[in-house]
Design a protein around this motif. Sequence first.
Motif, PDB file in Angstrom:
ATOM      1  N   VAL A  64     103.153 -14.793   5.225  1.00  0.00           N
ATOM      2  CA  VAL A  64     102.645 -15.925   4.397  1.00  0.00           C
ATOM      3  C   VAL A  64     103.939 -16.323   3.466  1.00  0.00           C
ATOM      4  O   VAL A  64     104.280 -17.441   3.308  1.00  0.00           O
ATOM      5  N   VAL A  65     104.626 -15.386   3.152  1.00  0.00           N
ATOM      6  CA  VAL A  65     105.933 -15.714   2.167  1.00  0.00           C
ATOM      7  C   VAL A  65     107.138 -16.033   2.942  1.00  0.00           C
ATOM      8  O   VAL A  65     107.626 -17.184   2.593  1.00  0.00           O
ATOM      9  N   ILE A 111      98.472 -10.888  -5.177  1.00  0.00           N
ATOM     10  CA  ILE A 111      99.611 -10.423  -4.830  1.00  0.00           C
ATOM     11  C   ILE A 111     100.421 -11.569  -4.136  1.00  0.00           C
ATOM     12  O   ILE A 111     101.518 -11.771  -4.356  1.00  0.00           O
ATOM     13  N   LEU A 112      99.648 -12.257  -3.265  1.00  0.00           N
ATOM     14  CA  LEU A 112     100.256 -13.571  -2.720  1.00  0.00           C
ATOM     15  C   LEU A 112     100.421 -14.585  -3.587  1.00  0.00           C
ATOM     16  O   LEU A 112     101.374 -15.625  -3.328  1.00  0.00           O
ATOM     17  N   TRP A 113      99.764 -14.644  -4.682  1.00  0.00           N
ATOM     18  CA  TRP A 113      99.789 -15.814  -5.750  1.00  0.00           C
ATOM     19  C   TRP A 113     101.093 -15.586  -6.340  1.00  0.00           C
ATOM     20  O   TRP A 113     101.715 -16.570  -6.641  1.00  0.00           O
ATOM     21  N   PRO A 152      97.208 -19.139  -0.445  1.00  0.00           N
ATOM     22  CA  PRO A 152      98.324 -19.631  -1.190  1.00  0.00           C
ATOM     23  C   PRO A 152      99.200 -20.694  -0.395  1.00  0.00           C
ATOM     24  O   PRO A 152      99.949 -21.452  -1.026  1.00  0.00           O
ATOM     25  N   ASN A 166     105.978 -19.943   3.499  1.00  0.00           N
ATOM     26  CA  ASN A 166     106.109 -20.616   2.136  1.00  0.00           C
ATOM     27  C   ASN A 166     107.594 -21.028   2.453  1.00  0.00           C
ATOM     28  O   ASN A 166     107.820 -22.320   1.520  1.00  0.00           O
ATOM     29  N   LEU A 212     101.111 -10.376   5.002  1.00  0.00           N
ATOM     30  CA  LEU A 212     101.609 -10.857   3.746  1.00  0.00           C
ATOM     31  C   LEU A 212     102.934 -11.578   3.715  1.00  0.00           C
ATOM     32  O   LEU A 212     103.215 -12.397   3.214  1.00  0.00           O
ATOM     33  N   ASN A 254      94.813  -8.751  -2.292  1.00  0.00           N
ATOM     34  CA  ASN A 254      95.878  -9.391  -1.611  1.00  0.00           C
ATOM     35  C   ASN A 254      96.106 -11.025  -2.007  1.00  0.00           C
ATOM     36  O   ASN A 254      97.334 -11.500  -2.162  1.00  0.00           O
ATOM     37  N   ARG A 255      95.113 -11.597  -2.537  1.00  0.00           N
ATOM     38  CA  ARG A 255      95.291 -12.949  -2.998  1.00  0.00           C
ATOM     39  C   ARG A 255      96.064 -13.143  -4.215  1.00  0.00           C
ATOM     40  O   ARG A 255      96.928 -13.928  -4.243  1.00  0.00           O
ATOM     41  N   TRP A 258     100.385 -24.039  -2.135  1.00  0.00           N
ATOM     42  CA  TRP A 258     101.827 -24.370  -2.486  1.00  0.00           C
ATOM     43  C   TRP A 258     102.233 -25.711  -1.499  1.00  0.00           C
ATOM     44  O   TRP A 258     102.885 -26.736  -2.246  1.00  0.00           O
ATOM     45  N   ALA A 271     103.810 -13.734  -5.200  1.00  0.00           N
ATOM     46  CA  ALA A 271     104.874 -13.922  -4.310  1.00  0.00           C
ATOM     47  C   ALA A 271     105.209 -15.228  -3.812  1.00  0.00           C
ATOM     48  O   ALA A 271     106.185 -15.553  -3.467  1.00  0.00           O
ATOM     49  N   THR A 272     104.115 -16.057  -3.660  1.00  0.00           N
ATOM     50  CA  THR A 272     104.187 -17.382  -3.458  1.00  0.00           C
ATOM     51  C   THR A 272     104.806 -18.266  -4.456  1.00  0.00           C
ATOM     52  O   THR A 272     105.816 -19.032  -4.209  1.00  0.00           O
ATOM     53  N   GLU A 306      92.571 -15.187   2.004  1.00  0.00           N
ATOM     54  CA  GLU A 306      93.442 -14.934   0.910  1.00  0.00           C
ATOM     55  C   GLU A 306      94.859 -15.224   1.598  1.00  0.00           C
ATOM     56  O   GLU A 306      95.686 -15.080   0.661  1.00  0.00           O
ATOM     57  N   GLU A 307      94.970 -15.044   2.811  1.00  0.00           N
ATOM     58  CA  GLU A 307      96.278 -15.376   3.400  1.00  0.00           C
ATOM     59  C   GLU A 307      96.774 -16.803   3.276  1.00  0.00           C
ATOM     60  O   GLU A 307      97.901 -17.312   3.128  1.00  0.00           O
TER      61      GLU A 307
END
Lengths: 326, 443
Positions: B274-275, A282-284, B300, B278, B271, A279-280, B304, A286-287, B296-297
């Motif tokens: 989080v998007v 995937i979010l890296w 990121p 951002n 997830l 998930n880290r 950013w 996606a972010t 992990e959420e």
Amino acid sequence: MAFSAMKEKYRNKVGTVVLGATKEDGGTRGYTITVGGESTLPFLHFEGDIPNRPVVALEVWDVAPTDWHECFAPYYGDVFGNAAMWAKKCVEEFGADLIILRLKGADPDIADASVEDCVKVVKDVLAAVPCPLVVLGCGKVEKDNEILPAVAEATSGEGLLLGLAEQENYKSLTAACMVHNHNLIAGSPIDINICKQLNILITEMNLPSNRIIIDPTTAALGYGLEYGYSIMERARMGALQGDNMLAMPIIGNVGNEVWRTKEANISTADAPAWGEQENRSILWEATTATALLQAGMNIVILRHPKAVTLVKQNIEELMVPANFDE
Amino acid sequence: MALTGLQIFKQLPKTNCKDCGNPTCLAFAMALAAGKTSLDKCPHVSEEAKDALGAAAAPPIKLVKIGSAISELELGDETELFRHDKRFFHPTAIAVLVEDTEDIAARVASFNELEFDRVGLHFVTDMVALQCSSNDAATFSAAAELVAANTDKSFMLICEDVAIMDAAATAVASRKPLLYAATNDNYEAMTALAQKVACPLAVKGNGLANLAELVDKITKLGYKELVLDSGSRETSQVLADLTQIRRLAVRKRFRSFGYPAMAFTSKTDALEEVVQANVYVAKYAGLVVVKASKKEEILPILSWRQNLYTDPQKPIQVEAKAVAIGDVTPDSPVYITTNFSLTYYIVEGEVESSKVPAYIVPINTDGISVLTSWAAGKLTGEAIAKALVANDMEAKVNHKTLVLPGYVAVLSGSTAEATGWKVLVGPREASGISKFAKENFVK
């Protein structure tokens, strides 16, 4: 004081580029994809038109990657080494809008694939999927100058998006795109002046600006993302303020950058303080992508199927028109 | 309407005393007009002038503080729409939502662990957002006290029922939580409560027109420690609202929006959330409340934020000190790079993944990259020689071979001469280090 929305009116809009060609236009694609055309900053529907949503591409290689993280195996393990099947899976199962095929195997240090091999794999992928196709070389300039013009010729009329043209090496690829009706990626190293200069050089060779996509170079989240972000934002602002040599749609090579980072790759056990690895990662991706979408990116290249779902969801939400009750 | 520098200048003492930090009263007036300073920096200005200058003298977006001295957060005081025009100043605060019906001590304990070290920087998650889901004053108040007891970080209290909020806010007033929120229905009593406990107050509107009216009503009651929420929850509408609030405050000096703005994520999947967060970090939120709470959420989002709020004019540097990567021995290779943090950490990552233990010697180039520092004469043979001596490299390794970045192959000769070391030209891009290391250092 009463609220009254402040709306910008820009002099110019982003150019549009049509990727792919259907039978009527001399190609074999099931559909085309148009990118660009917006007359305001990203997703500000209240003051301009955003006729085409940004699109998401998944990356496919001509050879089985040896260095991709093991978390990709459940998704691609059965199709690694078979680019056509891999591309088909990306489109049918993972929802990619288009495919970017990286001819990594052409690299003399990897498989040193021949020109014929490269042409064949491109044709196989074209036969397997109906979507427009992006084809990138292996990154070694001499080899790319052999394979990309040959690919352009063998797929004449398909409206591929070919890359990468750079300041030191743009002529043969530009000529091939002109002759065979393809589109071109103009790459510059996080430098807005070189970005503009290269567009001028390419259009001086008479490739029309509506056949150019710019790649201003992106970095991954945490590794200089802000540089790529600000260059994109400045290029887009320049485009809207009237600079046609910055007004091409933008592509971002997100997956490739993100998967070089420690944050995407290091296991949960080796970095418990950073949380769960998949998930880290995937979010890296996606972010990095969603940040750059806010700066003006039109084509996003990703690797992880779940990042595609997230980024497409985000784009869909951002394409909902918003306005004010004044 | 905003005043010009000259209009402001007329109201100033014109003594050029420099007490405000500007060389002249005119320079101070110009800075005021541009929103780069505030009138209270002038100790000599008359009350009359203060009234006359009013709005023009205030910064376009007020600086609002949340929390007590142990972990005070500063929101707002932004002057730009684009970071490339100057920079963004006060990083978006990230708050993690906790309901008062949950196991507060456990939730806060895991919140406290949401701190991260990466690329030489320490990232923290700023706030707990405690939501009243119990609808019970005693439960909410007890939960607020538990939050206060279990973390030093700032927090906010979410409850629109003034009586319930009063109990909790009074109990933890010394920690100065953000009170969320004053609405069309409760604003008089909620504002009176915020004044009583001296805590910052969030204002929740129903769209931007309504938000502006509500802010005006509250400021008329004499309270200005405000954070704005348009009430929108759809991603594209929140983006539009945050953009208008920032534009109107900075470009038009629209006083009703001259406060930091906040947003809540609305997605249920962590997830997706989080998007969504951002987007709000990118475009102008001073505070974002999320439900996501795993490492992990959150990492990121914080990464950013760190990227976005970096000063574009001031590259981040690492200490120019040799670093051992892996289990080094006296045979280990020595890589030269610069102390620009981005360059250094990319090299570090690649050296690490090459699995060949090595020393990296970052040269002090004032934080600029390899090619730029070579062009500026900061990366030279002499600078490399000095760094080898300063880091005592001759004692650390039993060979005298260094790896020079491929982009500055042109420095090979002068480096060999200045250092007396053998120079091996490395790859141009750090991504070539693995292959380079295998070819040169693995027997």
